[in-house]
Each structure stands twice: as C-alpha cells, then as structure tokens.
Design a protein around this motif. Sequence first.
Motif, PDB file in Angstrom:
ATOM      1  N   GLY A  27       0.816  -1.206   0.000  1.00  0.00           N
ATOM      2  CA  GLY A  27       0.000   0.000   0.000  1.00  0.00           C
ATOM      3  C   GLY A  27       0.850   1.256   0.000  1.00  0.00           C
ATOM      4  O   GLY A  27       2.010   1.239  -0.392  1.00  0.00           O
ATOM      5  N   ASP A  28       0.223   2.343   0.462  1.00  0.00           N
ATOM      6  CA  ASP A  28       0.850   3.664   0.431  1.00  0.00           C
ATOM      7  C   ASP A  28       0.922   4.268   1.826  1.00  0.00           C
ATOM      8  O   ASP A  28      -0.018   4.138   2.614  1.00  0.00           O
ATOM      9  N   LEU A  29       2.026   4.955   2.077  1.00  0.00           N
ATOM     10  CA  LEU A  29       2.189   5.741   3.295  1.00  0.00           C
ATOM     11  C   LEU A  29       2.287   7.206   2.895  1.00  0.00           C
ATOM     12  O   LEU A  29       2.918   7.538   1.887  1.00  0.00           O
ATOM     13  N   VAL A  30       1.693   8.076   3.684  1.00  0.00           N
ATOM     14  CA  VAL A  30       1.821   9.513   3.500  1.00  0.00           C
ATOM     15  C   VAL A  30       2.256  10.073   4.848  1.00  0.00           C
ATOM     16  O   VAL A  30       1.591   9.839   5.867  1.00  0.00           O
ATOM     17  N   ILE A  31       3.379  10.788   4.857  1.00  0.00           N
ATOM     18  CA  ILE A  31       3.945  11.303   6.107  1.00  0.00           C
ATOM     19  C   ILE A  31       4.152  12.805   5.987  1.00  0.00           C
ATOM     20  O   ILE A  31       4.772  13.280   5.035  1.00  0.00           O
ATOM     21  N   SER A  32       3.648  13.540   6.967  1.00  0.00           N
ATOM     22  CA  SER A  32       3.833  14.988   7.005  1.00  0.00           C
ATOM     23  C   SER A  32       5.155  15.325   7.685  1.00  0.00           C
ATOM     24  O   SER A  32       5.337  15.077   8.877  1.00  0.00           O
ATOM     25  N   LEU A  33       6.064  15.939   6.925  1.00  0.00           N
ATOM     26  CA  LEU A  33       7.354  16.337   7.494  1.00  0.00           C
ATOM     27  C   LEU A  33       7.187  17.499   8.473  1.00  0.00           C
ATOM     28  O   LEU A  33       7.998  17.649   9.392  1.00  0.00           O
ATOM     29  N   GLU A  34       6.133  18.286   8.310  1.00  0.00           N
ATOM     30  CA  GLU A  34       5.864  19.350   9.280  1.00  0.00           C
ATOM     31  C   GLU A  34       5.465  18.752  10.623  1.00  0.00           C
ATOM     32  O   GLU A  34       5.898  19.215  11.677  1.00  0.00           O
ATOM     33  N   ARG A  35       4.635  17.709  10.611  1.00  0.00           N
ATOM     34  CA  ARG A  35       4.249  17.021  11.846  1.00  0.00           C
ATOM     35  C   ARG A  35       5.475  16.364  12.467  1.00  0.00           C
ATOM     36  O   ARG A  35       5.620  16.331  13.692  1.00  0.00           O
ATOM     37  N   VAL A  36       6.343  15.805  11.631  1.00  0.00           N
ATOM     38  CA  VAL A  36       7.575  15.179  12.127  1.00  0.00           C
ATOM     39  C   VAL A  36       8.360  16.187  12.958  1.00  0.00           C
ATOM     40  O   VAL A  36       8.789  15.890  14.078  1.00  0.00           O
ATOM     41  N   ALA A  37       8.542  17.394  12.421  1.00  0.00           N
ATOM     42  CA  ALA A  37       9.325  18.422  13.123  1.00  0.00           C
ATOM     43  C   ALA A  37       8.667  18.829  14.438  1.00  0.00           C
ATOM     44  O   ALA A  37       9.333  18.921  15.481  1.00  0.00           O
ATOM     45  N   VAL A  38       7.362  19.064  14.409  1.00  0.00           N
ATOM     46  CA  VAL A  38       6.633  19.484  15.611  1.00  0.00           C
ATOM     47  C   VAL A  38       6.683  18.396  16.677  1.00  0.00           C
ATOM     48  O   VAL A  38       6.965  18.658  17.848  1.00  0.00           O
ATOM     49  N   GLN A  39       6.395  17.165  16.286  1.00  0.00           N
ATOM     50  CA  GLN A  39       6.340  16.074  17.255  1.00  0.00           C
ATOM     51  C   GLN A  39       7.718  15.730  17.805  1.00  0.00           C
ATOM     52  O   GLN A  39       7.842  15.390  18.985  1.00  0.00           O
ATOM     53  N   ALA A  40       8.750  15.825  16.988  1.00  0.00           N
ATOM     54  CA  ALA A  40      10.100  15.565  17.492  1.00  0.00           C
ATOM     55  C   ALA A  40      10.437  16.554  18.602  1.00  0.00           C
ATOM     56  O   ALA A  40      10.981  16.169  19.647  1.00  0.00           O
ATOM     57  N   LYS A  41      10.080  17.796  18.391  1.00  0.00           N
ATOM     58  CA  LYS A  41      10.324  18.820  19.411  1.00  0.00           C
ATOM     59  C   LYS A  41       9.492  18.539  20.662  1.00  0.00           C
ATOM     60  O   LYS A  41      10.001  18.604  21.785  1.00  0.00           O
ATOM     61  N   GLU A  42       8.212  18.203  20.471  1.00  0.00           N
ATOM     62  CA  GLU A  42       7.332  17.904  21.611  1.00  0.00           C
ATOM     63  C   GLU A  42       7.842  16.730  22.438  1.00  0.00           C
ATOM     64  O   GLU A  42       7.785  16.745  23.670  1.00  0.00           O
ATOM     65  N   TYR A  43       8.328  15.678  21.755  1.00  0.00           N
ATOM     66  CA  TYR A  43       8.769  14.468  22.441  1.00  0.00           C
ATOM     67  C   TYR A  43      10.235  14.507  22.859  1.00  0.00           C
ATOM     68  O   TYR A  43      10.720  13.597  23.522  1.00  0.00           O
ATOM     69  N   GLY A  44      10.944  15.558  22.442  1.00  0.00           N
ATOM     70  CA  GLY A  44      12.336  15.724  22.851  1.00  0.00           C
ATOM     71  C   GLY A  44      13.302  14.761  22.197  1.00  0.00           C
ATOM     72  O   GLY A  44      14.271  14.325  22.822  1.00  0.00           O
ATOM     73  N   HIS A  45      13.046  14.411  20.945  1.00  0.00           N
ATOM     74  CA  HIS A  45      14.020  13.591  20.225  1.00  0.00           C
ATOM     75  C   HIS A  45      14.234  14.153  18.821  1.00  0.00           C
ATOM     76  O   HIS A  45      13.651  15.166  18.457  1.00  0.00           O
ATOM     77  N   THR A  46      15.066  13.491  18.055  1.00  0.00           N
ATOM     78  CA  THR A  46      15.429  14.022  16.741  1.00  0.00           C
ATOM     79  C   THR A  46      14.311  13.818  15.717  1.00  0.00           C
ATOM     80  O   THR A  46      13.459  12.937  15.875  1.00  0.00           O
TER      81      THR A  46
END
Length: 153
Positions: free
Chosen positions: A89-108
């Motif tokens: 199948g297909d995956l769709v990933i938001s790189l903007e969400r990646v950046a926000v969530q990495a900051k929220e969770y304190g990891h890269t």
Amino acid sequence: MEIEIRCEPEELTVSDADIAAVRSAIEMVGRIYGAEDAEVSVTLTDDAHIHELNRAYRGVDRPTDVLSFALAESEEPEVIGAETGEVLGDLVISLERVAVQAKEYGHTQLRELSFLTVHGMLHLLGYDHIEEEERLEMEEEQRHVMEELGITR
C-alpha cells in the motif's frame, strides 16, 4: 523491497538523511515480517496536503502525522512472507508534523520520521490500535522494530 518515495508538493525539500531513514525503516519491517519482496509507496508531504487527504479519506478535518492506505485490509496481521511484488500500500507522512512532534517528544526528527514510518508500515501489515489490546500489541511491535533499527528514545 521495492520502495517508491516521492514528495508532494514536488518543491518540498527532503534531505538524503530523511530518504535514507524512511527506506531503512521500511526495509527493517520487511525483514522482520517476511515482506522483503513486497512493494510500498511513500509520499513525504506537508500539513496542507495531508490535511486534505485526512479530510477526504477519514473525515477528519485536520492534519495528521501519517496515513496508511493498505491495499488489503485485514483484522489480523497476515502479510508474513509476502509474495514477490505484493503491493502492501501507500504511506503519506507529514514532514511538518515530524518536526513538531520531534520537538514535543524531545528527540530528533530522524527518530520521529523513522517511528512514523514503522507505525505506518505496521498498519499496512494489518496492525491497528483502536482497541486497547491491539494498541498494546502494536506498541510492542513498534518498540521491537525501533530496537532492531538501533533507535531508542
């Protein structure tokens, strides 16, 4: 594993490290679950595009981090030992969400991108997290794959 990775919108800047992290996570899931010969398509995108998809396909009017569109829906993980050329199948990933969530969770951001890729791949294999028992099982599978990738919190 055959992996197609594209960007939407096309002008979205994606680093070689991001591409490598996605590819590595997909290949690891393929090895662990016997789906090395399967095919997966990945779209790396922004919040605006994933918001449109989330609204259109899930009826949720907000951006999300990852969407999985499995070719074969199942209640239990059944893609163990995938046939050659089987399209998961297909995956769709938001790189903007990646950046926000990495900051929220304190990891890269690379850790977050890898995690979301693993999470999406497990959905393509039939895992879900609607019921508590399913959620616990999926979380354990995610931990296992991330450990195999050598990525911890």
